[in-house]
Design a protein around this motif. Structure first.
Motif, short mmCIF file in Angstrom:
data_model
loop_
_atom_site.label_atom_id
_atom_site.label_comp_id
_atom_site.label_asym_id
_atom_site.label_seq_id
_atom_site.Cartn_x
_atom_site.Cartn_y
_atom_site.Cartn_z
N TYR A 77 11.85 29.37 -104.95
CA TYR A 77 11.25 28.16 -105.34
C TYR A 77 10.09 27.82 -104.35
CZ TYR A 77 11.28 23.09 -106.54
OH TYR A 77 10.56 22.02 -106.72
N THR A 78 10.48 27.36 -102.99
CA THR A 78 9.39 26.82 -102.29
C THR A 78 8.32 27.81 -101.85
OG1 THR A 78 10.67 27.88 -100.21
CG2 THR A 78 11.30 25.49 -100.80
N MET A 79 8.39 29.06 -101.68
CA MET A 79 7.29 30.09 -101.54
C MET A 79 6.17 29.99 -103.07
SD MET A 79 7.19 31.21 -98.67
CE MET A 79 6.49 32.89 -98.60
N LEU A 80 6.77 30.11 -104.23
CA LEU A 80 5.88 29.90 -105.37
C LEU A 80 5.43 28.45 -105.47
CD1 LEU A 80 8.69 31.19 -107.87
CD2 LEU A 80 6.68 32.42 -107.31
N SER A 81 5.87 27.56 -105.04
CA SER A 81 5.49 26.21 -105.01
C SER A 81 4.53 26.14 -104.13
CB SER A 81 6.50 25.03 -104.95
OG SER A 81 7.61 25.03 -105.88
N PHE A 82 4.55 26.45 -102.95
CA PHE A 82 3.55 26.37 -101.98
C PHE A 82 2.46 27.07 -102.09
CE2 PHE A 82 7.29 25.63 -98.56
CZ PHE A 82 7.50 24.12 -98.91
N TYR A 83 2.51 28.44 -102.50
CA TYR A 83 1.27 29.34 -102.82
C TYR A 83 0.68 28.51 -104.29
CZ TYR A 83 1.85 32.81 -99.34
OH TYR A 83 1.83 33.58 -98.28
N GLY A 84 1.33 27.96 -105.01
CA GLY A 84 0.46 27.42 -106.02
C GLY A 84 -0.13 26.05 -105.76
N LEU A 85 0.43 25.34 -104.79
CA LEU A 85 -0.24 24.10 -104.46
C LEU A 85 -1.18 24.35 -103.45
CD1 LEU A 85 2.89 22.09 -103.40
CD2 LEU A 85 1.14 21.28 -104.75
N LYS A 86 -1.47 25.78 -103.06
CA LYS A 86 -2.86 26.04 -102.33
C LYS A 86 -4.05 25.81 -103.12
CE LYS A 86 -1.85 29.27 -98.44
NZ LYS A 86 -2.71 28.69 -97.39
N VAL A 87 -3.87 26.13 -104.42
CA VAL A 87 -4.91 26.04 -105.33
C VAL A 87 -4.83 24.99 -106.51
CG1 VAL A 87 -5.47 28.41 -105.10
CG2 VAL A 87 -3.98 27.78 -106.83
N ILE A 88 -3.73 24.30 -106.70
CA ILE A 88 -3.46 23.18 -107.64
C ILE A 88 -3.45 22.05 -107.09
CG2 ILE A 88 -1.97 22.63 -109.69
CD1 ILE A 88 -3.55 25.13 -110.26
N HIS A 89 -3.87 21.00 -107.53
CA HIS A 89 -3.61 19.57 -107.07
C HIS A 89 -2.28 19.13 -106.99
CE1 HIS A 89 -8.23 18.42 -107.62
NE2 HIS A 89 -8.15 19.35 -106.44
N ALA A 90 -2.00 18.11 -106.15
CA ALA A 90 -0.61 17.69 -106.30
C ALA A 90 -0.09 17.11 -107.63
CB ALA A 90 -0.44 16.63 -105.18
N ALA A 91 -0.91 16.40 -108.32
CA ALA A 91 -0.70 15.75 -109.56
C ALA A 91 -0.38 16.78 -110.59
CB ALA A 91 -1.92 14.84 -110.09
N HIS A 92 -1.27 17.80 -110.51
CA HIS A 92 -1.00 18.97 -111.44
C HIS A 92 0.36 19.65 -111.34
CE1 HIS A 92 -5.49 18.95 -112.56
NE2 HIS A 92 -4.78 17.92 -113.25
N ALA A 93 0.40 19.74 -110.08
CA ALA A 93 1.77 20.61 -109.58
C ALA A 93 3.13 19.81 -110.02
CB ALA A 93 1.87 20.77 -107.91
N GLN A 145 -6.61 29.29 -110.29
CA GLN A 145 -5.93 28.08 -110.94
C GLN A 145 -4.86 28.77 -112.14
OE1 GLN A 145 -8.31 24.96 -112.53
NE2 GLN A 145 -7.89 23.95 -110.36
N LEU A 146 -5.13 29.85 -112.92
CA LEU A 146 -4.39 30.63 -113.56
C LEU A 146 -3.15 31.09 -112.86
CD1 LEU A 146 -6.90 32.11 -116.29
CD2 LEU A 146 -4.99 30.14 -116.58
N ILE A 147 -3.36 31.73 -111.79
CA ILE A 147 -2.43 32.16 -110.96
C ILE A 147 -1.33 30.97 -110.42
CG2 ILE A 147 -1.98 33.44 -108.91
CD1 ILE A 147 -4.26 35.11 -109.38
N GLY A 148 -2.14 30.03 -110.02
CA GLY A 148 -1.27 28.80 -109.53
C GLY A 148 -0.49 28.26 -110.63
N ILE A 149 -0.86 28.07 -111.75
CA ILE A 149 -0.22 27.61 -112.96
C ILE A 149 1.19 28.43 -112.96
CG2 ILE A 149 -0.09 27.34 -115.27
CD1 ILE A 149 -2.99 26.43 -115.18
N GLY A 150 0.81 29.84 -112.96
CA GLY A 150 2.10 30.82 -113.17
C GLY A 150 3.01 30.59 -112.16
N LEU A 151 2.56 30.40 -110.90
CA LEU A 151 3.45 30.48 -109.89
C LEU A 151 4.43 28.97 -109.97
CD1 LEU A 151 0.92 31.43 -106.94
CD2 LEU A 151 3.08 32.73 -107.84
N LEU A 152 3.80 28.05 -110.43
CA LEU A 152 4.53 26.70 -110.35
C LEU A 152 5.32 26.49 -111.58
CD1 LEU A 152 1.58 24.30 -109.33
CD2 LEU A 152 3.75 24.75 -107.92
N LEU A 153 4.73 27.27 -112.80
CA LEU A 153 5.92 27.46 -113.83
C LEU A 153 7.16 28.21 -113.49
CD1 LEU A 153 3.41 27.86 -116.84
CD2 LEU A 153 4.82 25.87 -116.41
N THR A 154 7.02 29.26 -112.66
CA THR A 154 8.11 30.19 -112.12
C THR A 154 9.07 29.47 -111.35
OG1 THR A 154 6.79 31.95 -112.56
CG2 THR A 154 8.71 32.22 -111.59
N ALA A 155 8.42 28.51 -110.59
CA ALA A 155 9.24 27.72 -109.77
C ALA A 155 9.88 26.72 -110.43
CB ALA A 155 8.44 26.79 -108.78
#
Length: 294
Positions: A77-93, A145-155
């Protein structure tokens, strides 16, 4: 009327989790890498609860139960979230992780507990989902951003497994407090060596800030609140509490990170608030409400 203490626990999680997303967004843009923050998180949490670890009755649950609950809010959960947050803004996360929890929580409640949901609450969940999509209206279609979206949805899916496991096996907050750090320290510490690390270049301030907030405030205090609320309110109500995190995160990111709210995000904030109020509403005609449950 639900009991007051679990409701307060749910509200505390909203505050802590919105702060976690914002602080994590800050953390992954320091010298610290996602694996470093994850390692600090679980080792700090383990040290904080170590007296409970040595007295814990480990034969109480099976291995798969420890893995589902421990890893659901653990390093995957954290690794998916952190890598997603590298490219996605906090509000979007906040939208992608916590905003999807009402839908995922409803699916889990139906699959595992045969829990039926009143018609007006199904509509409220739908409104919250639309509001969360509105808040993500600022996304571009760039590959990162598409990769970041996928990572955060998986989280978000990982976190739903964690919440469902707590309710399914009736784990207390004391159980969760011990299980999560132990499972993740044992499994992730050797894996940390395989990931990029910036620990040697990071400042003591950055490391201490992430260790205390991630390891104590999030992984001890917030987990206590989540487990307590789930056991007393159920998975779906807690998921709906968490759906308010996008609103709090968007405001906090605007204040702390200068992430300006767009028109889409403002519409999403209003939609989330209305949806939550609608879900909490109890029809005066209980007969009609009972029919809705069928």
């Amino acid at each position: 009327m639900p009991p007051l203490k679990p409701i307060c626990a749910g509200l505390a999680v909203v505050v802590i989790w919105s702060g976690w997303i914002t602080l994590s967004r800050m953390g992954v843009h320091t010298e610290l890498q996602p694996a470093d923050i994850t390692l600090l998180r679980y080792w700090t949490a383990l040290l904080a609860v170590f007296p409970l670890v040595v007295r814990f009755p480990w034969k109480r649950y099976r291995l798969r139960q420890y893995l589902v609950v421990g890893l659901g809010v653990g390093f995957p959960y954290t690794m998916l979230s952190f890598y997603g947050l590298k490219v996605i803004h906090a509000a979007h996360a906040g939208v992608l992780v916590n905003g999807m929890l009402p839908m995922l929580g409803a699916v889990a409640a139906w699959l595992f507990f045969q829990q039926r949901i009143a018609r007006h609450r199904r509509r409220a969940i739908g409104l919250i989902g639309v509001a969360n999509l509105l808040m993500s209206g600022g996304f571009s279609l760039a590959a990162d951003q598409l990769i970041g979206i996928g990572l955060l949805l998986t989280a978000a899916v990982c976190y739903t497994f964690h919440m469902t496991g707590i309710r399914l096996w009736q784990m207390s907050w004391q159980d969760v407090l011990v299980i999560v750090p132990v499972v993740n320290v044992l499994l992730f510490t050797p894996l940390w060596l395989l990931f990029p690390s910036g620990m040697s270049m990071a400042t003591y301030h950055d490391m201490a800030l992430q260790a205390v907030y991630q390891g104590v405030i999030v992984n001890v205090i917030a987990l206590m609140c989540v487990a307590y609320a789930i056991r007393n309110l159920g998975t779906l109500p807690v998921a709906l509490f968490m759906s308010f995190v996008p609103v709090a995160t968007a405001l906090l990111a605007w204040i702390a990170l200068g992430e300006v709210l767009s028109g889409w995000e403002m519409c999403g904030i209003i939609g989330c608030s209305v949806g939550l109020l609608w879900y909490a509403w109890e029809p005066s005609d209980r007969t009609a409400s009972a029919v809705d449950e069928k």
